[in-house]
Scaffold this motif. Sequence first.
Motif, PDB file in Angstrom:
ATOM      1  N   GLU A 170       0.848  -1.188   0.000  1.00 35.32           N
ATOM      2  CA  GLU A 170       0.000   0.000   0.000  1.00 35.32           C
ATOM      3  C   GLU A 170       0.890   1.246   0.000  1.00 35.32           C
ATOM      4  OE1 GLU A 170      -3.498   1.963   2.839  1.00 35.32           O
ATOM      5  OE2 GLU A 170      -2.440   0.137   3.445  1.00 35.32           O
ATOM      6  N   TYR A 171       0.552   2.217  -0.854  1.00 34.98           N
ATOM      7  CA  TYR A 171       1.319   3.454  -0.951  1.00 34.98           C
ATOM      8  C   TYR A 171       0.443   4.636  -0.536  1.00 34.98           C
ATOM      9  CZ  TYR A 171       4.242   0.530  -3.978  1.00 34.98           C
ATOM     10  OH  TYR A 171       5.029  -0.471  -4.482  1.00 34.98           O
ATOM     11  N   LEU A 172       0.994   5.518   0.279  1.00 34.81           N
ATOM     12  CA  LEU A 172       0.281   6.720   0.713  1.00 34.81           C
ATOM     13  C   LEU A 172       1.177   7.938   0.483  1.00 34.81           C
ATOM     14  CD1 LEU A 172      -1.023   5.317   4.119  1.00 34.81           C
ATOM     15  CD2 LEU A 172      -2.335   5.562   2.020  1.00 34.81           C
ATOM     16  N   PRO A 173       0.959   8.723  -0.603  1.00 31.60           N
ATOM     17  CA  PRO A 173      -0.040   8.510  -1.656  1.00 31.60           C
ATOM     18  C   PRO A 173       0.435   7.451  -2.643  1.00 31.60           C
ATOM     19  CG  PRO A 173       1.273  10.442  -2.154  1.00 31.60           C
ATOM     20  CD  PRO A 173       1.743   9.955  -0.805  1.00 31.60           C
ATOM     21  N   ASP A 174      -0.496   6.970  -3.485  1.00 32.39           N
ATOM     22  CA  ASP A 174      -0.133   5.914  -4.438  1.00 32.39           C
ATOM     23  C   ASP A 174       0.376   6.474  -5.758  1.00 32.39           C
ATOM     24  OD1 ASP A 174      -2.443   6.955  -5.475  1.00 32.39           O
ATOM     25  OD2 ASP A 174      -3.527   5.064  -5.572  1.00 32.39           O
ATOM     26  N   SER A 175       0.344   7.801  -5.933  1.00 33.18           N
ATOM     27  CA  SER A 175       0.866   8.430  -7.144  1.00 33.18           C
ATOM     28  C   SER A 175       1.339   9.841  -6.812  1.00 33.18           C
ATOM     29  CB  SER A 175      -0.196   8.469  -8.255  1.00 33.18           C
ATOM     30  OG  SER A 175      -1.367   9.119  -7.796  1.00 33.18           O
ATOM     31  N   VAL A 176       2.230  10.373  -7.642  1.00 32.13           N
ATOM     32  CA  VAL A 176       2.812  11.698  -7.416  1.00 32.13           C
ATOM     33  C   VAL A 176       2.830  12.477  -8.734  1.00 32.13           C
ATOM     34  CG1 VAL A 176       4.242  11.008  -5.457  1.00 32.13           C
ATOM     35  CG2 VAL A 176       5.135  10.756  -7.784  1.00 32.13           C
ATOM     36  N   ASP A 177       2.997  13.787  -8.617  1.00 34.95           N
ATOM     37  CA  ASP A 177       3.110  14.646  -9.795  1.00 34.95           C
ATOM     38  C   ASP A 177       4.580  14.869 -10.109  1.00 34.95           C
ATOM     39  OD1 ASP A 177       0.344  15.036 -10.125  1.00 34.95           O
ATOM     40  OD2 ASP A 177       0.338  16.608  -8.603  1.00 34.95           O
ATOM     41  N   ILE A 178       4.944  14.737 -11.381  1.00 33.39           N
ATOM     42  CA  ILE A 178       6.322  14.998 -11.797  1.00 33.39           C
ATOM     43  C   ILE A 178       6.334  16.167 -12.779  1.00 33.39           C
ATOM     44  CG2 ILE A 178       7.149  12.655 -11.408  1.00 33.39           C
ATOM     45  CD1 ILE A 178       6.898  12.155 -14.424  1.00 33.39           C
ATOM     46  N   TYR A 179       7.322  17.044 -12.612  1.00 37.14           N
ATOM     47  CA  TYR A 179       7.520  18.202 -13.484  1.00 37.14           C
ATOM     48  C   TYR A 179       8.860  18.023 -14.182  1.00 37.14           C
ATOM     49  CZ  TYR A 179       3.813  20.377 -10.722  1.00 37.14           C
ATOM     50  OH  TYR A 179       2.612  20.657 -10.093  1.00 37.14           O
ATOM     51  N   ALA A 180       8.844  18.065 -15.506  1.00 36.54           N
ATOM     52  CA  ALA A 180      10.078  17.847 -16.268  1.00 36.54           C
ATOM     53  C   ALA A 180       9.858  18.318 -17.704  1.00 36.54           C
ATOM     54  CB  ALA A 180      10.474  16.369 -16.237  1.00 36.54           C
TER      55      ALA A 180
END
Length: 325
Positions: A170-180
């Motif tokens: 389980e991931y908290l959060p399960d997704s992230v924002d990437i800037y590139a």
Amino acid sequence: MGFKRIVITIRNFLFSNVNKQFLVFVFFLFLSGIFWLVLTLNETYEKEVKIPAQVTAIPKSVVLTSVPVDTVRVTIRDKGWVMMVYLYTNRLGTIRIPFKAYDHGRGTGFVATADLKRMVEQRLELSSRVTAVKPDHLEFSYNNGECRRVPVRWAGRVIPDQLYFISHVEYLPDSVDIYASPEKLDSIRAVYTEALNFVNFRDTLTVDCRLAHIPDVKVVPDKVRVRFHTDVLTEETISNVPIQCLNLPKGKVLRTFPRYAKVHFVAGVSRIRTLRAEDFKVVADYREITQNHNEKCNLYLHEVPYGVSRAILDTKQVDYLIEEE
């Protein structure tokens, strides 16, 4: 009366012949220490000083995607008393790098050696000389707010106790924002944690960790919580798995004896409770049967449900009969 007696005792102690000599010794020792300090600080020294650096005046539409160097290490040559000021006060402050002045376009910025040295020298006394600057230049990258949301995945060595296995992560959060840059945004499918190293645990393991650094990519947030759920490994057998036939032409029927297969497997206790015979797929191949013309046909374990491992068939060959409908 008692107070006067204490005062007289202290006065007699301090001004006795022995203590007078001691006080004179301490005075001259202190005086010599002052002279030594003055002579020492008047010597010329060369020391490395750390100065904070920061990119400033960043437009609201711009996001820095690299992690710019936040400290410049400068080697300075000057008198000791000047070096004391540099080392133990905030006299040098922070080097502020205006974004627009060093933006080279195409998502990159660059501060040359000469500019970096000039920014440092503006903060120094006239007597000070800069002999080295590290790094010799600064670079930064940015984009105009383009981002993409990607899932988080763990990396490293996470191994539970011998009789346990990881049933769910389980991931908290399960997704992230990437800037590139657009090219990197298209190429990144997931962001991984820093290498984890945990072994021989039984209960649910919860880890707060940073995400691995990707050059010229900003990740928001850069920390996650990963929870490894464990379960006990158990050997189990499930019966009455229907035998199906692949590549069977219309008008034909394959009958096997027996009609059902038995599957042995290993899974967690909680997963076993939810399994049904229909979750497994056992097949015989009509084409193989017609080509080999054997008395028995081969059985294959074609599909196994999630969470099941080391699945094998109890019987790999059965009697069969092909009939017309």
